[in-house]
Design an enzyme around this catalytic site. Structure first.
Site, PDB file in Angstrom:
ATOM      1  N   GLY A  19       0.779  -1.230   0.000  1.00 30.71           N
ATOM      2  CA  GLY A  19       0.000   0.000   0.000  1.00 30.71           C
ATOM      3  C   GLY A  19       0.810   1.278   0.000  1.00 30.71           C
ATOM      4  N   LYS A  98      -5.966  -7.949  -9.036  1.00 33.35           N
ATOM      5  CA  LYS A  98      -7.080  -8.575  -9.740  1.00 33.35           C
ATOM      6  C   LYS A  98      -7.576  -7.623 -10.816  1.00 33.35           C
ATOM      7  CE  LYS A  98      -7.692 -12.377  -7.197  1.00 33.35           C
ATOM      8  NZ  LYS A  98      -6.445 -12.257  -6.409  1.00 33.35           N
ATOM      9  N   ASN A 112      -5.597   3.312 -12.886  1.00 33.75           N
ATOM     10  CA  ASN A 112      -4.611   2.265 -12.650  1.00 33.75           C
ATOM     11  C   ASN A 112      -3.231   2.795 -13.012  1.00 33.75           C
ATOM     12  OD1 ASN A 112      -3.579  -0.236 -11.989  1.00 33.75           O
ATOM     13  ND2 ASN A 112      -4.308  -1.273 -13.826  1.00 33.75           N
ATOM     14  N   THR A 113      -2.192   2.164 -12.469  1.00 35.51           N
ATOM     15  CA  THR A 113      -0.825   2.506 -12.829  1.00 35.51           C
ATOM     16  C   THR A 113      -0.118   1.255 -13.339  1.00 35.51           C
ATOM     17  OG1 THR A 113       0.064   2.066 -10.611  1.00 35.51           O
ATOM     18  CG2 THR A 113      -0.722   4.309 -11.066  1.00 35.51           C
ATOM     19  N   HIS A 114       0.952   1.467 -14.090  1.00 33.92           N
ATOM     20  CA  HIS A 114       1.723   0.341 -14.616  1.00 33.92           C
ATOM     21  C   HIS A 114       3.188   0.745 -14.702  1.00 33.92           C
ATOM     22  CE1 HIS A 114       2.509  -3.349 -16.774  1.00 33.92           C
ATOM     23  NE2 HIS A 114       3.148  -2.661 -17.708  1.00 33.92           N
TER      24      HIS A 114
END
Length: 213
Positions: A19, A98, A112-114
């Site tokens: 987290g 998920k 979202n991050t990548h």
């Protein structure tokens, strides 16, 4: 046609591990000027540091385990209902391992991050794959999630150089530093300025730093 979303003030953050991105959002949202507040933190497993961080911050938590449901479709419905109960303006997938299904994606925008410069190196091993390919520059991407794997509209990207002695762990840690900063910046701007989605183009605000009418 573009879709105008005027505010992202209420955040539900989803985690599966330590987290650290969540903590960055909690720290930023402690300042009222940031414009966004974490109203709940959800997870797909118990006993993780991400949930502990939320508890220490006084933020409500929930856990929805895939194994507690007979089918993936039922889990999709269950976690969507849990998320929706907090009435979020934006859902942030912060290290959530998920893929969210249609019930959530159809109800709420999901950020979202990548740890790579999409569309290069999608999937669970973006850092490893970039190193294996021999690239000299990689980075991180902030995007809106869709039904695919790391295939949604890109909001922001930042480059991170690959150094000669990098291994996967070292490079990933350097990317994470940039990722946390970029995530906090983008969520705050979306909360304060709103955003527009038109096809694969995402624009925050109206380009002048002021909200569109």
């Amino acid at each position: 046609m573009g879709v105008r979303v005027s505010k992202a003030g209420r955040l539900v953050v989803l985690v599966s591990g330590s987290g650290t991105n969540l903590q960055a959002l909690l720290d930023a949202s402690a300042d009222p000027a940031y414009g966004a507040e974490v109203v709940a933190v959800g997870a797909d497993r118990d006993g993780i540091e991400g949930l502990a961080r939320a508890t220490r911050a006084g933020v409500p938590t929930f856990v929805e385990k895939l194994g507690d449901h007979p089918t993936r479709a039922e889990w999709d419905e269950a976690i969507a209902a849990r998320i929706s109960s907090y009435e979020p303006d934006l859902v942030v997938s912060a290290g959530f391992m998920k893929i969210l299904g249609a019930p959530t994606l159809g109800a709420h925008p999901v950020l979202n991050t990548h740890p790579a410069l999409l569309p290069s190196f999608p999937g669970a091993h973006g850092v490893r794959d970039a190193l294996a390919h021999g690239v000299k520059v990689t980075g991180c991407t902030v995007m809106l999630a869709d039904a695919g794997v790391d295939s949604g509209p890109i909001i922001a990207q930042e480059a991170v150089p690959v150094l000669p002695d990098d291994d996967e762990a070292v490079l990933h840690e350097r990317i994470k530093v940039v990722e946390r900063r970029l995530l906090v910046e983008i969520v705050g701007r979306m909360a304060r300025e709103g955003w527009t989605v038109s096809g694969r183009t995402v624009r925050i605000g109206n380009g002048t730093g002021e909200e569109s009418k």
